[in-house]
Design a protein around this motif. Sequence first.
Motif, PDB file in Angstrom:
ATOM      1  N   ILE A   1     -10.889  -2.324  -0.377  1.00 50.77           N
ATOM      2  CA  ILE A   1     -11.604  -3.448  -0.990  1.00 50.77           C
ATOM      3  C   ILE A   1     -10.952  -3.953  -2.278  1.00 50.77           C
ATOM      4  O   ILE A   1     -10.982  -5.157  -2.548  1.00 50.77           O
ATOM      5  CB  ILE A   1     -13.086  -3.067  -1.220  1.00 50.77           C
ATOM      6  N   LEU A   2     -10.360  -3.083  -3.085  1.00 51.75           N
ATOM      7  CA  LEU A   2      -9.736  -3.543  -4.331  1.00 51.75           C
ATOM      8  C   LEU A   2      -8.572  -4.491  -4.040  1.00 51.75           C
ATOM      9  O   LEU A   2      -8.464  -5.563  -4.641  1.00 51.75           O
ATOM     10  CB  LEU A   2      -9.269  -2.356  -5.174  1.00 51.75           C
ATOM     11  N   THR A   3      -7.710  -4.100  -3.110  1.00 46.93           N
ATOM     12  CA  THR A   3      -6.590  -4.975  -2.742  1.00 46.93           C
ATOM     13  C   THR A   3      -7.106  -6.249  -2.074  1.00 46.93           C
ATOM     14  O   THR A   3      -6.592  -7.346  -2.329  1.00 46.93           O
ATOM     15  CB  THR A   3      -5.609  -4.237  -1.811  1.00 46.93           C
TER      16      THR A   3
ATOM     17  N   HIS B   1       0.803  -1.218   0.000  1.00 50.82           N
ATOM     18  CA  HIS B   1       0.000   0.000   0.000  1.00 50.82           C
ATOM     19  C   HIS B   1       0.837   1.269   0.000  1.00 50.82           C
ATOM     20  O   HIS B   1       0.297   2.374   0.017  1.00 50.82           O
ATOM     21  CB  HIS B   1      -1.003   0.010   1.159  1.00 50.82           C
ATOM     22  N   LYS B   2       2.164   1.115  -0.099  1.00 45.53           N
ATOM     23  CA  LYS B   2       3.030   2.269  -0.305  1.00 45.53           C
ATOM     24  C   LYS B   2       3.163   2.508  -1.807  1.00 45.53           C
ATOM     25  O   LYS B   2       3.456   1.584  -2.560  1.00 45.53           O
ATOM     26  CB  LYS B   2       4.402   2.006   0.309  1.00 45.53           C
ATOM     27  N   GLY B   3       2.930   3.715  -2.234  1.00 43.78           N
ATOM     28  CA  GLY B   3       3.072   4.039  -3.652  1.00 43.78           C
ATOM     29  C   GLY B   3       4.530   4.110  -4.075  1.00 43.78           C
ATOM     30  O   GLY B   3       5.423   4.313  -3.247  1.00 43.78           O
TER      31      GLY B   3
ATOM     32  N   CYS C   1      -2.125  -4.325  -7.798  1.00 41.99           N
ATOM     33  CA  CYS C   1      -2.995  -3.766  -6.760  1.00 41.99           C
ATOM     34  C   CYS C   1      -2.773  -2.264  -6.609  1.00 41.99           C
ATOM     35  O   CYS C   1      -1.677  -1.762  -6.850  1.00 41.99           O
ATOM     36  CB  CYS C   1      -2.725  -4.440  -5.419  1.00 41.99           C
ATOM     37  N   PRO C   2      -3.802  -1.539  -6.171  1.00 39.18           N
ATOM     38  CA  PRO C   2      -3.631  -0.111  -5.885  1.00 39.18           C
ATOM     39  C   PRO C   2      -2.845   0.092  -4.598  1.00 39.18           C
ATOM     40  O   PRO C   2      -2.712  -0.842  -3.798  1.00 39.18           O
ATOM     41  CB  PRO C   2      -5.074   0.384  -5.723  1.00 39.18           C
ATOM     42  N   PRO C   3      -2.333   1.309  -4.367  1.00 36.30           N
ATOM     43  CA  PRO C   3      -1.574   1.573  -3.130  1.00 36.30           C
ATOM     44  C   PRO C   3      -2.503   1.831  -1.945  1.00 36.30           C
ATOM     45  O   PRO C   3      -2.570   2.936  -1.408  1.00 36.30           O
ATOM     46  CB  PRO C   3      -0.751   2.811  -3.494  1.00 36.30           C
ATOM     47  N   SER C   4      -3.250   0.796  -1.552  1.00 34.86           N
ATOM     48  CA  SER C   4      -4.139   0.903  -0.399  1.00 34.86           C
ATOM     49  C   SER C   4      -4.443  -0.495   0.106  1.00 34.86           C
ATOM     50  O   SER C   4      -4.134  -1.486  -0.570  1.00 34.86           O
ATOM     51  CB  SER C   4      -5.446   1.609  -0.766  1.00 34.86           C
TER      52      SER C   4
END
Length: 262
Positions: free
Chosen positions: A140-142, A14-16, A134-137
């Motif tokens: 729910i998406l991750t 979740h770190k960009g 995956c997105p940086p979070s």
Amino acid sequence: METNKTQIIAVANHKGGCGKTTTVVHLAAELVECGKRVLIVDLDPQANVSLHIGKQHPSEISITSAELLTHEENLLVDALEEETNFKGVSLIYGSLNLGKTEDQLKEYSPRPNEELKYKLEPLFGIYDFILIDCPPSLKILTSNALAAADYVIIPIESGSQYGLYGVTDLINHISKIHRINPKLKLLGTLLIKHDKRQNVCKLIQDETNNTVGQLFETTIPTSTKVNQAAILKQSLIDIDKKSKIRLSFSELANEILVKLES
């Protein structure tokens, strides 16, 4: 690896800026070089994977991973794009619409963390690997990616003193996902922008080993060729087949294949 077994690998942190997209894109290209059938699912609203390997801009795509996740009927056939800039790599595009997807899933889905798992089932046995960016979070998406995956790779920026920031939260989140996906395993932590001559890289490597463990033997160096490949929408194989960074991704693919076949 079992015949006709599809291995789903989520690349999460979740770190960009830690190399998730770079890992997904170039690992996919190397797995194809090894004779594997590969699909990438782009779950990041920034859609950087789609911008790199897609032949069209994500805004021109009517059925992306956002629509796939939120429609009651399975739109998989419409979402699947087999023609991309990378020969042998198929794509389910990401889009800005993913920014609204989490709220939609909470509102409409009886199992908001498991939509992707359900939607991808018809592809089992068709692809050897499905890689999920995956997105940086840790929302729910991750969670959807982790709930669908057999394995997770955690890329960590070795060249930054903040490289391990929040990784404990990610490990805890993976533990929670085990409740709905008990088969999920950590395939490995991957050091990105790693230079063993630099003290900060040595410190991050030791700290990663102590806090997370399961480090890949392969590390990925810093290279301007990554940006060059993204601008030209090519793989590192196309840019410079013998470059150090391309050979590192080749080694990573082989290390993964050996792990999964043992």
